[in-house]
Design a protein around this motif. Structure first.
Motif, mmCIF file in Angstrom:
data_model
loop_
_atom_site.group_PDB
_atom_site.id
_atom_site.type_symbol
_atom_site.label_atom_id
_atom_site.label_comp_id
_atom_site.label_asym_id
_atom_site.label_seq_id
_atom_site.Cartn_x
_atom_site.Cartn_y
_atom_site.Cartn_z
ATOM 1 N N HIS A 27 0.806 -1.228 0.000
ATOM 2 C CA HIS A 27 0.000 0.000 0.000
ATOM 3 C C HIS A 27 0.838 1.277 0.000
ATOM 4 O O HIS A 27 0.379 2.318 0.473
ATOM 5 N N TRP A 28 2.053 1.200 -0.523
ATOM 6 C CA TRP A 28 2.957 2.357 -0.558
ATOM 7 C C TRP A 28 2.249 3.555 -1.199
ATOM 8 O O TRP A 28 1.633 3.428 -2.241
ATOM 9 N N GLY A 29 2.306 4.700 -0.537
ATOM 10 C CA GLY A 29 1.710 5.914 -1.074
ATOM 11 C C GLY A 29 0.268 6.140 -0.656
ATOM 12 O O GLY A 29 -0.272 7.214 -0.869
ATOM 13 N N GLY A 30 -0.368 5.124 -0.078
ATOM 14 C CA GLY A 30 -1.726 5.290 0.433
ATOM 15 C C GLY A 30 -1.678 6.024 1.767
ATOM 16 O O GLY A 30 -0.615 6.451 2.224
ATOM 17 N N PHE A 31 -2.809 6.165 2.396
ATOM 18 C CA PHE A 31 -2.882 6.852 3.689
ATOM 19 C C PHE A 31 -3.545 5.939 4.706
ATOM 20 O O PHE A 31 -4.544 5.294 4.414
ATOM 21 N N VAL A 32 -2.955 5.898 5.893
ATOM 22 C CA VAL A 32 -3.496 5.084 6.964
ATOM 23 C C VAL A 32 -3.722 5.970 8.186
ATOM 24 O O VAL A 32 -2.865 6.770 8.550
ATOM 25 N N ALA A 33 -4.895 5.852 8.748
ATOM 26 C CA ALA A 33 -5.220 6.527 10.002
ATOM 27 C C ALA A 33 -5.178 5.449 11.075
ATOM 28 O O ALA A 33 -5.815 4.404 10.939
ATOM 29 N N VAL A 41 -7.689 2.695 9.490
ATOM 30 C CA VAL A 41 -8.415 2.879 8.234
ATOM 31 C C VAL A 41 -7.360 3.109 7.169
ATOM 32 O O VAL A 41 -6.482 3.954 7.332
ATOM 33 N N LEU A 42 -7.410 2.380 6.074
ATOM 34 C CA LEU A 42 -6.469 2.510 4.975
ATOM 35 C C LEU A 42 -7.240 2.944 3.735
ATOM 36 O O LEU A 42 -8.185 2.260 3.327
ATOM 37 N N ARG A 43 -6.856 4.077 3.167
ATOM 38 C CA ARG A 43 -7.535 4.611 1.985
ATOM 39 C C ARG A 43 -6.509 5.243 1.038
ATOM 40 O O ARG A 43 -5.404 5.576 1.451
ATOM 41 N N PRO A 44 -6.883 5.477 -0.224
ATOM 42 C CA PRO A 44 -5.922 6.016 -1.198
ATOM 43 C C PRO A 44 -5.627 7.514 -1.043
ATOM 44 O O PRO A 44 -4.630 7.987 -1.579
ATOM 45 N N THR A 45 -6.490 8.252 -0.340
ATOM 46 C CA THR A 45 -6.252 9.691 -0.193
ATOM 47 C C THR A 45 -6.276 10.099 1.274
ATOM 48 O O THR A 45 -6.905 9.434 2.110
ATOM 49 N N LEU A 46 -5.609 11.199 1.562
ATOM 50 C CA LEU A 46 -5.582 11.740 2.922
ATOM 51 C C LEU A 46 -6.988 12.086 3.388
ATOM 52 O O LEU A 46 -7.381 11.749 4.501
ATOM 53 N N LEU A 47 -7.755 12.731 2.536
ATOM 54 C CA LEU A 47 -9.105 13.137 2.903
ATOM 55 C C LEU A 47 -9.981 11.933 3.223
ATOM 56 O O LEU A 47 -10.677 11.912 4.242
ATOM 57 N N ALA A 48 -9.933 10.902 2.391
ATOM 58 C CA ALA A 48 -10.755 9.712 2.620
ATOM 59 C C ALA A 48 -10.372 9.017 3.929
ATOM 60 O O ALA A 48 -11.249 8.631 4.711
#
Length: 79
Positions: A27-33, A41-48
């Motif tokens: 998931h390199w480059g994705g965003f994880v909260a 939560v793992l999503r493709p954008t910071l906002l999501a």
């Protein structure tokens, strides 16, 4: 008593090492909260990632770009 910036950075480093780093290969480059108890939560954008984490877990979630050493703590009061 609120945590110092140094304490928050240390907590962020620990959370990323434990929960974020294992995601790097796929998931390199994705965003994880990541919430302090390990929920994530793992999503493709910071906002999501930020919006879903806020909705699911509330304030206090750390948000990372997978594979990068950028970090932030989500403190928004968006409803």
């Amino acid at each position: 008593m609120a945590a110092s910036s140094q304490q928050l950075m240390a907590q962020a480093d620990r959370l990323y090492e434990q929960y974020g780093k294992p995601l790097e290969k796929e998931h390199w480059g994705g965003f994880v909260a990541i919430f302090p108890d390990g929920r994530l939560v793992l999503r493709p954008t910071l906002l999501a990632a930020s919006e879903e984490a806020l909705a699911k877990f509330g304030k206090g979630t750390f948000v990372f770009k997978v594979g990068a050493k950028a970090v932030g703590k989500w403190r928004s009061t968006i409803h």
